[in-house]
Scaffold this motif. Sequence first.
Motif, PDB file in Angstrom:
ATOM      1  N   SER A  31       0.847  -1.192   0.000  1.00 27.93           N
ATOM      2  CA  SER A  31       0.000   0.000   0.000  1.00 27.93           C
ATOM      3  C   SER A  31       0.877   1.235   0.000  1.00 27.93           C
ATOM      4  O   SER A  31       1.969   1.251   0.557  1.00 27.93           O
ATOM      5  N   ALA A  32       0.399   2.289  -0.642  1.00 28.97           N
ATOM      6  CA  ALA A  32       1.184   3.514  -0.740  1.00 28.97           C
ATOM      7  C   ALA A  32       0.275   4.714  -0.742  1.00 28.97           C
ATOM      8  O   ALA A  32      -0.831   4.681  -1.271  1.00 28.97           O
ATOM      9  N   ASP A  33       0.754   5.771  -0.147  1.00 22.47           N
ATOM     10  CA  ASP A  33       0.011   7.026  -0.129  1.00 22.47           C
ATOM     11  C   ASP A  33       0.343   7.806  -1.381  1.00 22.47           C
ATOM     12  O   ASP A  33       1.479   8.220  -1.573  1.00 22.47           O
ATOM     13  N   GLU A  34      -0.633   7.982  -2.285  1.00 23.85           N
ATOM     14  CA  GLU A  34      -0.389   8.677  -3.537  1.00 23.85           C
ATOM     15  C   GLU A  34      -0.694  10.163  -3.455  1.00 23.85           C
ATOM     16  O   GLU A  34      -0.592  10.886  -4.432  1.00 23.85           O
ATOM     17  N   SER A  35      -1.109  10.620  -2.287  1.00 21.60           N
ATOM     18  CA  SER A  35      -1.539  12.013  -2.201  1.00 21.60           C
ATOM     19  C   SER A  35      -0.409  12.961  -1.834  1.00 21.60           C
ATOM     20  O   SER A  35      -0.496  14.149  -2.084  1.00 21.60           O
ATOM     21  N   LYS A 118       6.541   3.806  -9.501  1.00 25.08           N
ATOM     22  CA  LYS A 118       6.727   3.510  -8.079  1.00 25.08           C
ATOM     23  C   LYS A 118       8.059   4.080  -7.623  1.00 25.08           C
ATOM     24  O   LYS A 118       9.104   3.811  -8.231  1.00 25.08           O
ATOM     25  N   ASP A 121      10.390   4.948  -1.958  1.00 24.38           N
ATOM     26  CA  ASP A 121       9.711   4.969  -0.660  1.00 24.38           C
ATOM     27  C   ASP A 121       8.377   4.229  -0.699  1.00 24.38           C
ATOM     28  O   ASP A 121       7.637   4.217   0.285  1.00 24.38           O
ATOM     29  N   ARG A 123       5.686   4.808  -2.642  1.00 22.75           N
ATOM     30  CA  ARG A 123       4.529   5.518  -3.181  1.00 22.75           C
ATOM     31  C   ARG A 123       4.380   5.256  -4.677  1.00 22.75           C
ATOM     32  O   ARG A 123       5.367   5.084  -5.396  1.00 22.75           O
ATOM     33  N   LYS A 124       3.124   5.239  -5.123  1.00 26.07           N
ATOM     34  CA  LYS A 124       2.829   4.995  -6.531  1.00 26.07           C
ATOM     35  C   LYS A 124       2.044   6.164  -7.118  1.00 26.07           C
ATOM     36  O   LYS A 124       1.239   6.787  -6.436  1.00 26.07           O
TER      37      LYS A 124
END
Length: 466
Positions: A31-35, A118, A121, A123-124
Motif C-alpha cells: 500500500s502507498a500514499d499517492e496524495s 513507483k 519509498d 509511493r505509486k
Amino acid sequence: MNINKYRGRGLIAGVAMALAGTWFVGHKHASADESGTAKTTLSVPSDKAIHNQGQAPDFAGIVATYGPAVVHVEAKSEGDDSGEGHSGALGTGFIVSPDGYILTNNHVVENADRVTIKLTDGRKFDARVIGTDKAGDVAVLKIDGSGFPTVKIGNPTNSRVGDWVVAIGSPYGLDNTVTSGIISAKSRTLSDDSPTHFIQTDVPVNPGNSGGPLFNLNGEVIGINSMIYSRTGGFQGLSFAIPIDEAMRIKDQIVRTGHVSHARLGVAVQAIDDTTASELGLSSPRGALVARVEPGSPAQTAGVAQGDVIVALNGNAIATPAELLARVSELEPGAPAKLTVLRNGATRTLALVTGGDAAGRPAPQARAQQATPRPRLGVAVRPLSSDEAAQIGVDGGVVVERATGPAAAAGIGAGDVIIAVDGVEVTNVKQLQQMIARAGEKTSIVVNRGGRQLAFDTELANSNVD
C-alpha cells in the motif's frame, strides 16, 4: 530492453535487444500514499567517498544520494492480465525535475494505455506520457506533485573509455538493483539508420533495466541504459546507453511542444568503400555519397546533387553516413547549416536551412481509436507442459506447432520452443500474442531447439487478423 527502432539489428553473431522486462513472479503491491509529495533530503557525495585513491570506487554515496530519484515503471495496455503477477512491460526511469518529469525509453511505454510509477519509498503515481521519440528511443513522463528527488545531469563527452560507471534499475522487476562496470567504447553505432552513438559498457544490465540511468563517479547521469548484446536475452558483457545530452535535447523539445521534430536534409546517402573511393578520386574512404536527392527538399534547394560526397557539416568532418545522421540529429528544424561536398574533384560549400520531420505522438489518453494492421509472426503455438519444460531445462515458453510467413522465413520451425521476444521472457500463449501485437516491424525471437538457444531476427508481417 525493447526498442522498436533498433530491434532485430544483428550484432556480430548475436542480437541487440532492448531491455523492457516483464515480471512474472506473483506479487501484491504494497500500500502507498499517492496524495503526498516527496520530501527527501539528499546530500551530495563527497570527493573522498567517490574517489578512493588506489582502491575500488565507493558507489554507496552515489546510490544513497541519487537512488531515490530512480523509479520503477510499469506500462500496461488494454487486454493485459490484471492478476497477481504483471504482464505489462516493466522498466526503469529517473526523475529529472522536482515537479515530476521523468525520462525513460520509448520502448518501455510504447502503446501503453496506463503507466504507473513507483518510488523507492513505496509511493505509486499514475503517470502521463507527455511525448515520445521512437527514433531516439526516449520518452518523457510526468507525475503530479512537487519536491521530488532528482538526478544530476552530466556531460558524456567528458567521460573516457575505461571510466567506472554505475547503473541503477529494476532488472526482472527487482527494484533498486545496483550494478557497476566500465565504459567499454564510445560513439558506438549499431545500425546505419540509427542517429544515436551509444555509450558501450560492461555494466550488467538485463530486461527491466531499460530507461534507467548510467552514472559516472561524480554521481552525474551520462546515459540511459537501453540495449544489450545477447544471444539468450540475458546479459553477456555488452550493454548500450543513450548519451544523456541527446536524450535531454529530445526531452526539452517534448516538454516544449509535446512532440519531437527531427532536422532533415532530404538526401539518401550510402557508405564509400575502397573501390568507390578510388573511382571518385578520394585518397581514402570517407564521407557520405549522395545516392538520391528528395525533390523539394532543403538539399535540393541548396544545390546538392546525386553523386556528391558530403565530407563536412558546419565545419565538422563527416567520415560515414552514420556520422552525418548523428550530426543532423543535433540540429533543430529550420536551423541554417553549411554542407561541404566534393563534386568532380572540387570542394564546394552549400548553404541550406534544415527541414523538419515530426516523429512524436500524443499521450495514450489522447490517441484516436482506429483500426490499424497488427504485426504477425506467423506461428501456431501451444503451451509448454511442465514435463516438457523439465526435459529441455527451461522455466517457460510456448511450443511452435506450425511456422509460416515471417517465422518460417527467419528459420523458426515446428518443435522450437519460443522462450523470449526482444529479451523479454515468454511464459504463455496469450502473453506471446500481446508481445507480438506491440512489436515493431522487426523483432528478435529466442528459441530452444534440442537444448540449444538460438536467436532469430524476424521482420513481422501486418494483418488485421491474428
